[in-house]
Design a protein around this motif. Structure first.
Motif, PDB file in Angstrom:
ATOM      1  N   ILE A 282       0.652  -1.011   0.296  1.00 58.21           N
ATOM      2  CA  ILE A 282       0.455  -0.195  -0.292  1.00 58.21           C
ATOM      3  C   ILE A 282       1.018   1.656   0.245  1.00 58.21           C
ATOM      4  O   ILE A 282       0.805   2.085  -0.558  1.00 58.21           O
ATOM      5  CB  ILE A 282      -1.094   0.450   1.566  1.00 58.21           C
ATOM      6  N   GLU A 283       1.465   0.886   0.872  1.00 60.25           N
ATOM      7  CA  GLU A 283       3.231   2.764   0.892  1.00 60.25           C
ATOM      8  C   GLU A 283       3.510   2.484  -0.548  1.00 60.25           C
ATOM      9  O   GLU A 283       3.555   3.679  -0.586  1.00 60.25           O
ATOM     10  CB  GLU A 283       3.982   2.170   1.647  1.00 60.25           C
ATOM     11  N   VAL A 284       3.726   1.717  -1.138  1.00 60.10           N
ATOM     12  CA  VAL A 284       4.820   1.732  -2.586  1.00 60.10           C
ATOM     13  C   VAL A 284       3.982   2.476  -3.314  1.00 60.10           C
ATOM     14  O   VAL A 284       4.006   3.405  -4.331  1.00 60.10           O
ATOM     15  CB  VAL A 284       5.461   0.812  -2.853  1.00 60.10           C
ATOM     16  N   ALA A 285       2.244   1.653  -3.713  1.00 56.99           N
ATOM     17  CA  ALA A 285       1.461   2.018  -4.262  1.00 56.99           C
ATOM     18  C   ALA A 285       0.953   3.383  -4.579  1.00 56.99           C
ATOM     19  O   ALA A 285       1.280   4.251  -4.737  1.00 56.99           O
ATOM     20  CB  ALA A 285      -0.079   1.317  -4.114  1.00 56.99           C
ATOM     21  N   SER A 286       1.404   3.573  -2.811  1.00 59.18           N
ATOM     22  CA  SER A 286       0.326   5.835  -2.809  1.00 59.18           C
ATOM     23  C   SER A 286       1.501   6.638  -3.223  1.00 59.18           C
ATOM     24  O   SER A 286       1.427   7.395  -3.249  1.00 59.18           O
ATOM     25  CB  SER A 286       0.000   5.822  -1.509  1.00 59.18           C
ATOM     26  N   THR A 287       2.916   6.121  -3.308  1.00 62.18           N
ATOM     27  CA  THR A 287       4.538   7.002  -3.335  1.00 62.18           C
ATOM     28  C   THR A 287       4.299   7.187  -4.911  1.00 62.18           C
ATOM     29  O   THR A 287       4.308   8.083  -6.132  1.00 62.18           O
ATOM     30  CB  THR A 287       5.536   6.091  -2.565  1.00 62.18           C
ATOM     31  N   MET A 288       4.052   6.042  -5.636  1.00 62.02           N
ATOM     32  CA  MET A 288       4.530   5.511  -7.385  1.00 62.02           C
ATOM     33  C   MET A 288       3.712   5.689  -7.864  1.00 62.02           C
ATOM     34  O   MET A 288       3.051   6.148  -9.425  1.00 62.02           O
ATOM     35  CB  MET A 288       5.128   4.311  -7.349  1.00 62.02           C
ATOM     36  N   LEU A 289       1.978   6.045  -7.844  1.00 60.32           N
ATOM     37  CA  LEU A 289       1.024   5.381  -8.701  1.00 60.32           C
ATOM     38  C   LEU A 289       1.182   6.770  -8.953  1.00 60.32           C
ATOM     39  O   LEU A 289       0.486   7.190 -10.200  1.00 60.32           O
ATOM     40  CB  LEU A 289      -0.187   4.250  -8.473  1.00 60.32           C
ATOM     41  N   PRO A 290       0.380   7.891  -8.088  1.00 62.18           N
ATOM     42  CA  PRO A 290       0.374   8.428  -8.771  1.00 62.18           C
ATOM     43  C   PRO A 290       1.051  10.021  -9.859  1.00 62.18           C
ATOM     44  O   PRO A 290       0.653  10.278 -10.654  1.00 62.18           O
ATOM     45  CB  PRO A 290       0.210  10.032  -6.893  1.00 62.18           C
ATOM     46  N   GLY A 291       2.569   9.110  -9.152  1.00 58.14           N
ATOM     47  CA  GLY A 291       3.557   9.867 -10.484  1.00 58.14           C
ATOM     48  C   GLY A 291       3.366   9.609 -11.585  1.00 58.14           C
ATOM     49  O   GLY A 291       3.936   9.560 -12.892  1.00 58.14           O
ATOM     50  N   LEU A 292       2.709   7.773 -11.997  1.00 61.12           N
ATOM     51  CA  LEU A 292       2.454   7.529 -12.759  1.00 61.12           C
ATOM     52  C   LEU A 292       1.697   7.908 -13.266  1.00 61.12           C
ATOM     53  O   LEU A 292       0.780   7.494 -15.125  1.00 61.12           O
ATOM     54  CB  LEU A 292       2.261   5.988 -13.070  1.00 61.12           C
ATOM     55  N   ASN A 293       0.542   8.811 -13.313  1.00 65.42           N
ATOM     56  CA  ASN A 293      -0.945   9.522 -13.994  1.00 65.42           C
ATOM     57  C   ASN A 293      -1.823   8.992 -13.537  1.00 65.42           C
ATOM     58  O   ASN A 293      -2.171   8.889 -15.403  1.00 65.42           O
ATOM     59  CB  ASN A 293      -0.574   9.972 -15.157  1.00 65.42           C
ATOM     60  N   LEU A 294      -1.474   7.806 -13.034  1.00 66.09           N
ATOM     61  CA  LEU A 294      -3.154   7.109 -13.376  1.00 66.09           C
ATOM     62  C   LEU A 294      -4.035   7.193 -12.261  1.00 66.09           C
ATOM     63  O   LEU A 294      -3.844   8.346 -11.726  1.00 66.09           O
ATOM     64  CB  LEU A 294      -2.657   5.400 -12.715  1.00 66.09           C
ATOM     65  N   PRO A 295      -5.973   6.891 -12.652  1.00 66.51           N
ATOM     66  CA  PRO A 295      -6.667   7.509 -11.841  1.00 66.51           C
ATOM     67  C   PRO A 295      -6.426   7.576 -10.577  1.00 66.51           C
ATOM     68  O   PRO A 295      -5.270   6.430  -9.769  1.00 66.51           O
ATOM     69  CB  PRO A 295      -8.170   6.663 -13.088  1.00 66.51           C
ATOM     70  N   ASP A 296      -6.997   8.255  -9.942  1.00 66.79           N
ATOM     71  CA  ASP A 296      -7.327   7.930  -8.539  1.00 66.79           C
ATOM     72  C   ASP A 296      -7.774   7.497  -7.758  1.00 66.79           C
ATOM     73  O   ASP A 296      -7.255   6.956  -7.181  1.00 66.79           O
ATOM     74  CB  ASP A 296      -7.972   9.661  -8.148  1.00 66.79           C
ATOM     75  N   TRP A 297      -8.544   6.511  -8.572  1.00 67.84           N
ATOM     76  CA  TRP A 297      -8.908   5.152  -7.943  1.00 67.84           C
ATOM     77  C   TRP A 297      -8.065   3.346  -7.704  1.00 67.84           C
ATOM     78  O   TRP A 297      -8.156   2.897  -7.369  1.00 67.84           O
ATOM     79  CB  TRP A 297     -10.364   4.916  -8.585  1.00 67.84           C
ATOM     80  N   THR A 298      -6.882   4.811  -8.813  1.00 66.82           N
ATOM     81  CA  THR A 298      -5.870   2.716  -8.198  1.00 66.82           C
ATOM     82  C   THR A 298      -5.558   2.587  -6.994  1.00 66.82           C
ATOM     83  O   THR A 298      -5.129   1.380  -6.642  1.00 66.82           O
ATOM     84  CB  THR A 298      -5.159   3.070  -9.687  1.00 66.82           C
ATOM     85  N   VAL A 299      -5.411   3.873  -6.109  1.00 75.03           N
ATOM     86  CA  VAL A 299      -4.707   3.350  -5.040  1.00 75.03           C
ATOM     87  C   VAL A 299      -5.468   2.588  -4.315  1.00 75.03           C
ATOM     88  O   VAL A 299      -5.606   1.587  -3.272  1.00 75.03           O
ATOM     89  CB  VAL A 299      -4.001   4.929  -4.803  1.00 75.03           C
ATOM     90  N   THR A 300      -6.341   2.853  -4.186  1.00 74.37           N
ATOM     91  CA  THR A 300      -7.641   2.823  -3.421  1.00 74.37           C
ATOM     92  C   THR A 300      -8.200   1.059  -4.070  1.00 74.37           C
ATOM     93  O   THR A 300      -8.477   0.779  -3.033  1.00 74.37           O
ATOM     94  CB  THR A 300      -9.188   3.204  -3.795  1.00 74.37           C
ATOM     95  N   PHE A 301      -7.745   0.909  -5.420  1.00 78.30           N
ATOM     96  CA  PHE A 301      -8.201  -0.542  -5.370  1.00 78.30           C
ATOM     97  C   PHE A 301      -7.099  -1.289  -5.538  1.00 78.30           C
ATOM     98  O   PHE A 301      -7.767  -2.153  -4.614  1.00 78.30           O
ATOM     99  CB  PHE A 301      -8.632  -0.762  -7.111  1.00 78.30           C
ATOM    100  N   VAL A 302      -6.508  -0.652  -5.121  1.00 78.53           N
ATOM    101  CA  VAL A 302      -4.615  -1.539  -4.771  1.00 78.53           C
ATOM    102  C   VAL A 302      -4.953  -1.523  -3.038  1.00 78.53           C
ATOM    103  O   VAL A 302      -5.126  -2.818  -2.001  1.00 78.53           O
ATOM    104  CB  VAL A 302      -3.154  -1.063  -4.717  1.00 78.53           C
ATOM    105  N   ILE A 303      -5.823  -0.763  -2.391  1.00 83.79           N
ATOM    106  CA  ILE A 303      -6.039  -1.106  -0.954  1.00 83.79           C
ATOM    107  C   ILE A 303      -6.779  -2.439  -0.863  1.00 83.79           C
ATOM    108  O   ILE A 303      -6.594  -3.058   0.112  1.00 83.79           O
ATOM    109  CB  ILE A 303      -6.725   0.509  -0.469  1.00 83.79           C
ATOM    110  N   ALA A 304      -8.283  -2.017  -1.171  1.00 83.10           N
ATOM    111  CA  ALA A 304      -8.978  -3.076  -1.516  1.00 83.10           C
ATOM    112  C   ALA A 304      -8.697  -4.380  -1.530  1.00 83.10           C
ATOM    113  O   ALA A 304      -9.065  -5.524  -1.091  1.00 83.10           O
ATOM    114  CB  ALA A 304     -10.108  -2.651  -2.669  1.00 83.10           C
TER     115      ALA A 304
END
Length: 564
Positions: free
Chosen positions: A29-51
């Motif tokens: 989760i920590e890695v996803a929260s840090t890296m995914l926004p920087g890849l210009n992916l939709p905001d919901w991707t981090v939520t999806f990983v957490i789920a």
């Protein structure tokens, strides 16, 4: 109840799995929260990983519960030598069987306490009780009492008990307790005597600590024959009390001998066990008679049915290859399971019956069920390992035989077969180490029992494999003199001569073994000792001759007309 539940969670390593999953999930989760926004992916991707991480937690816990049953080293060796560790490192420990795969009634034990580490287990040997009756015929009874107490003690994970094949080596021998304990690698020894006169029995037992040669407990019982079960139970409980072994309610129940309440049936059962241990055709037939008489008195005597199944299976494999024997072996062992699904001996009996019928895939489930019920029972690993060896499954055979060796490090059979398994899979160095270990144990056994034909012929094969030709021939011929027409002796001495390169002598003995009732073509085809004979026309004709014997059925045996 709560304490037992958390103990079970701990035993199955569920708590460890949950903690590990939580740590790894947090990192993801920590890695996803840090890296995914920087890849210009939709905001919901981090939520999806957490789920996904959250949803995966119960799945991980369930998988941990299902697939990590209990301690991994239930039967670890008490004092592993460097040689043991070298051999053991080559093969992983056997995986826990899946109870759902068993086609027979199962009773998977739910241990209430975690099995103690190997160094915390008490080690004990039960010597054959001395027959004080003045009648040699009563030997079966004094031996049987000791064996039944031994079998009760093997059900306790806190104890490591020397097997019957090891401790009964000292029957009739003058040996001090300390010497016996050193030979069997145990700290405590139980010895006793039995005097029987009609319906009256006098049993004396004493538990001795080997180091100080001090008596921890002793008792004399003067009772009627009908009280023999209570005496055995009391002796087993007194041993655990003297050794300060804490027992759960389930383990206390395991120490109660409830196989039968009829002393007459029990007497016939003990006679049957005595005949069965003789490992001869007449012994198997006499054992069948005794077990049937026990069942005639108590039709719900599960262990008598298990003994009956063992007798028919061994009769088929070693003396009389009639299909009806296969049928009777399976029927009797399945009846034993029906009557007592918690008896490891019943499942072991079915495994042996199916193995004798050439149905190893079917035999695996009852063998593994027996392992789950009583992981201290040496014979399970030995017979299952031999079955895999006969079927050409050498790696699995090696794993099982290593467990047999760990369960009973003083018995020579497991390392003997282990050498065959390694040699057949091309692990020559490990095979040589196993042969050396086996020979050391056999030589110690022969020193105490110079006329024991079985140890002589197995030792001769080890000597041949290690290049000690003259001694190999000396032992082989001594075994033949002891049991001239015994098919097992003829076969195994034939193996010795094959290893020595004397093909004609080897084939003469193998053919004579077949003449006298040997029938195990599957073993013959996979026996590494006979590699030199594979392309010999006489050997090929011997295999063809065995093919003319009644073959094991592919389904339930016994439907065709049996042969005599």
């Amino acid at each position: 109840m709560a304490t037992g539940f958390f103990a079970e969670l701990h035993r199955r390593r569920v708590i460890r799995v949950g903690i590990l999953y939580a740590v790894v999930g947090w990192v993801v989760i920590e890695v996803a929260s840090t890296m995914l926004p920087g890849l210009n992916l939709p905001d919901w991707t981090v939520t999806f990983v957490i789920a996904l991480v959250v949803l995966g937690f119960p799945i991980a816990v369930i998988m941990g519960w299902m697939f990590d049953l209990g301690p991994k080293d239930t039967a670890s060796a008490r004092s592993p030598t460097p040689q043991n560790r070298a051999i053991a490192s080559a093969v992983d420990a056997p995986k826990a069987p899946d109870p759902a795969s068993a086609p027979v009634p199962m009773a998977v034990p739910s241990l209430e306490v975690q099995a103690p580490p190997a160094e915390d287990r008490r080690t004990i040997a039960v010597l054959p009780f001395v027959n004080m009756s003045g009648d040699a015929e009563n030997e079966y009874f004094s031996d049987g009492i000791a064996e039944e107490i031994l079998n009760l003690l093997t059900k306790l994970p806190q104890l490591k008990v020397a097997s019957r094949t090891s401790s009964f080596v000292f029957k009739g021998k003058e040996a001090g307790i300390r010497a016996v304990a050193t030979e069997l690698d145990v700290d405590y020894v139980l010895e006793g005597s039995v005097r029987r006169a009609g319906d009256h029995v006098r049993i004396t037992a004493q538990l001795i600590e080997a180091d100080g040669d001090s008596h921890l407990w002793s008792e004399t019982y003067d009772r009627e024959m009908k009280d023999v079960f209570a005496i055995q139970d009391d002796i087993a409980r007194s041993i655990t009390d003297a050794l300060k072994v804490a027992l759960s309610p389930k383990e206390r129940r395991a120490l109660q001998n409830v196989a039968t309440a009829d002393a007459r049936a029990y007497d016939f059962y003990l006679r049957g066990r005595k005949y069965l241990h003789a490992m001869t055709k007449i012994g198997f037939l006499n054992a069948i008679n005794m077990f049937e008489r026990a069942i005639g008195i108590d039709a719900r005597y599960a262990l008598a049915y298990a003994g009956l199944g063992d007798s028919y299976a061994l009769l088929y494999r070693y003396a009389e290859p009639a299909r009806e024997n296969l049928h009777q072996a399976e029927v009797a062992s399945r009846k034993a399971i029906e009557l007592d699904p918690d008896a490891a001996e019943a499942h072991l009996s079915l495994g042996m019956a199916l193995y004798a019928a050439g149905r190893l895939d079917d035999a695996a489930a009852p063998f593994e069920t027996a392992m789950l019920i009583n992981p201290n029972l040496f014979e399970i690993y030995l017979f299952y390992g031999r079955a895999c060896l006969a079927d050409g499954k050498y790696d699995k055979a090696a794993r099982l035989l290593l467990r047999a060796r760990e369960t009973n490090p003083t018995d020579y059979q497991a390392p003997s077969y282990l050498g065959m398994a390694y040699r057949s899979s091309g692990r020559d160095e490990l095979a040589r180490e196993a042969d050396t270990a086996a020979l050391d144990l056999i030589e110690r056994h022969v020193a105490l029992n110079p006329d024991d034909h079985r140890s002589l012929y197995m030792g001769s094969a080890m000597l041949a494999a290690l290049g000690r030709r003259e001694q190999a021939i000396e032992w082989a011929e001594a075994a033949l003199r002891a049991r001239e027409n015994d098919p097992q002796t003829l076969y195994n001495v034939g193996c010795t001569y094959a290893v020595l390169g004397d093909t004609e002598r080897a084939l003469d003995l193998l053919e004579s073994s077949c003449d006298n009732g040997w029938y195990d073509r599957q073993w013959l085809e996979h026996d590494s000792d006979l590699a030199i004979l594979r392309s010999n026309p006489r050997f090929e004709r011997l295999l063809e001759r065995m093919a003319s014997y009644p073959q094991p059925a592919t389904g339930v045996p016994g439907h065709d007309t049996p042969t005599s």
